[in-house]
Design an enzyme around this catalytic site. Structure first.
Site, PDB file in Angstrom:
ATOM      1  N   PRO A   2       0.834  -1.211   0.000  1.00 45.02           N
ATOM      2  CA  PRO A   2       0.000   0.000   0.000  1.00 45.02           C
ATOM      3  C   PRO A   2       0.864   1.255   0.000  1.00 45.02           C
ATOM      4  CG  PRO A   2      -0.565  -1.479   1.835  1.00 45.02           C
ATOM      5  CD  PRO A   2       0.689  -1.994   1.220  1.00 45.02           C
ATOM      6  N   GLU A   3       0.479   2.226  -0.813  1.00 39.88           N
ATOM      7  CA  GLU A   3       1.151   3.529  -0.789  1.00 39.88           C
ATOM      8  C   GLU A   3       0.196   4.558  -0.185  1.00 39.88           C
ATOM      9  OE1 GLU A   3       3.411   4.885  -4.032  1.00 39.88           O
ATOM     10  OE2 GLU A   3       4.151   2.913  -4.602  1.00 39.88           O
ATOM     11  N   HIS A  90      -5.989 -15.169   9.095  1.00 37.88           N
ATOM     12  CA  HIS A  90      -5.031 -14.058   9.133  1.00 37.88           C
ATOM     13  C   HIS A  90      -5.616 -12.802   9.782  1.00 37.88           C
ATOM     14  CE1 HIS A  90      -2.320 -16.451   6.791  1.00 37.88           C
ATOM     15  NE2 HIS A  90      -3.176 -16.566   5.799  1.00 37.88           N
ATOM     16  N   ARG A 109       1.077 -11.684   5.600  1.00 41.24           N
ATOM     17  CA  ARG A 109       2.545 -11.754   5.627  1.00 41.24           C
ATOM     18  C   ARG A 109       3.126 -11.188   6.914  1.00 41.24           C
ATOM     19  NH1 ARG A 109       4.875 -10.081  -0.153  1.00 41.24           N
ATOM     20  NH2 ARG A 109       6.752 -10.830   0.877  1.00 41.24           N
ATOM     21  N   ARG A 152      21.216  17.856  -5.026  1.00 42.46           N
ATOM     22  CA  ARG A 152      21.124  16.388  -4.975  1.00 42.46           C
ATOM     23  C   ARG A 152      21.690  15.779  -6.247  1.00 42.46           C
ATOM     24  NH1 ARG A 152      18.709  13.530  -0.395  1.00 42.46           N
ATOM     25  NH2 ARG A 152      18.153  15.296   0.905  1.00 42.46           N
TER      26      ARG A 152
END
Ligand SMILES: [Zn+2]
Length: 267
Positions: A2-3, A90, A109, A152
């Site tokens: 997930p973002e 789960h 997981r 950078r």
């Protein structure tokens, strides 16, 4: 994984079931996820009222009436659902709310994370205190992005993944935003700023693109990943969607992650 948009969508869907509601009971069905659950986890949750549910980067934060904050990270495979009962092996944490709603955390997981933090611990928590601005907040604009990218030497995409520059952007939305902004993932981060750190036009385009791709993704209700959702991500070998571009989406490994881009329109 997930973002930010997925985590924000989870926050919006859960908030009505949690906020201003008392936690009547909690079942904690294993000793740990990524790390052990907090000491006396159940006792510190039961009978607390959730005052608010907010998000910082990819962390969800439930403020409790005890003044502690329940900090949650979904990890690789964590998800919440609201159900009448728990039926999956789960389902590791099952919260019974005073309203009768059952809020279930499922994580096959087990890379998820749940912590309980006092206000002082929250203020100095290492993962939160090092985060850059929220991309959808007014703190994040072209000037802030250019200042952070000044000097950078790393590639622009790698810079976007640096959580100190901007919080919560992962592999998918870094590629998506760079394509929308017509910027090559491989140009140096420093190229969007002047020597003094002022924003070049590329920084303006990239800031707009980041906000646009994140907002659009949050607005999608489906939690399913489908390649058609994306401009470039997971579309290797397919045509660039930009009108009249004619390019083909390519994939290259960059800092150990797949970068998807169009070599024609991204410079
Ligand atoms: Zn293109």
């Amino acid at each position: 994984m997930p973002e930010l948009p997925e985590v924000e969508a989870v926050r919006r869907s859960l908030a009505p079931f949690l906020t201003q509601t008392r936690i009547a009971d909690v079942e904690v069905r294993r000793p740990d996820l990524r790390v052990p659950f907090p000491r006396r986890f159940r006792a510190r949750l039961v009978n607390q009222t959730v005052l608010s549910l907010t998000r910082r980067a990819k962390y969800l934060m439930a403020a409790l009436s005890s003044s502690e904050t329940l900090l949650v990270h979904l990890g690789m495979s964590g998800s919440f659902r609201v159900d009448s009962e728990s039926v999956d092996r789960h389902d590791h944490v099952v919260m019974h709310m005073s309203s009768g709603a059952v809020v279930i955390f499922n994580d096959p997981r087990r890379f998820g994370l749940m912590l309980l933090l006092t206000p002082a611990q929250l203020a100095r928590h290492p993962v939160l205190s090092r985060l850059g601005p929220e991309p959808l907040s007014s703190d994040f604009d072209a000037a802030a992005l250019a200042r952070a990218c000044r000097g950078r030497k790393t590639a622009l995409k790698v810079a976007l993944l640096d959580q100190r520059i901007v919080a919560g952007i992962g592999n998918i939305y870094a590629s998506e935003a760079l394509h929308r902004a017509r910027l090559s993932p491989f140009r140096r981060g420093s190229t969007i700023a002047t020597a003094s750190g002022a924003p070049r036009e590329a920084a303006e385009r990239l800031t707009e693109a980041i906000k646009h791709v994140l907002t659009t993704a949050i607005d999608r209700t489906s939690r399913t990943y489908r390649s058609s959702r994306f401009r470039v991500y997971d579309r290797e070998g397919e045509r660039c969607l930009r009108r009249r571009c004619g390019g083909v989406i390519r994939r290259r490994t960059q800092a150990g992650r797949s970068t998807f881009y169009c070599s024609v329109c991204q410079r």
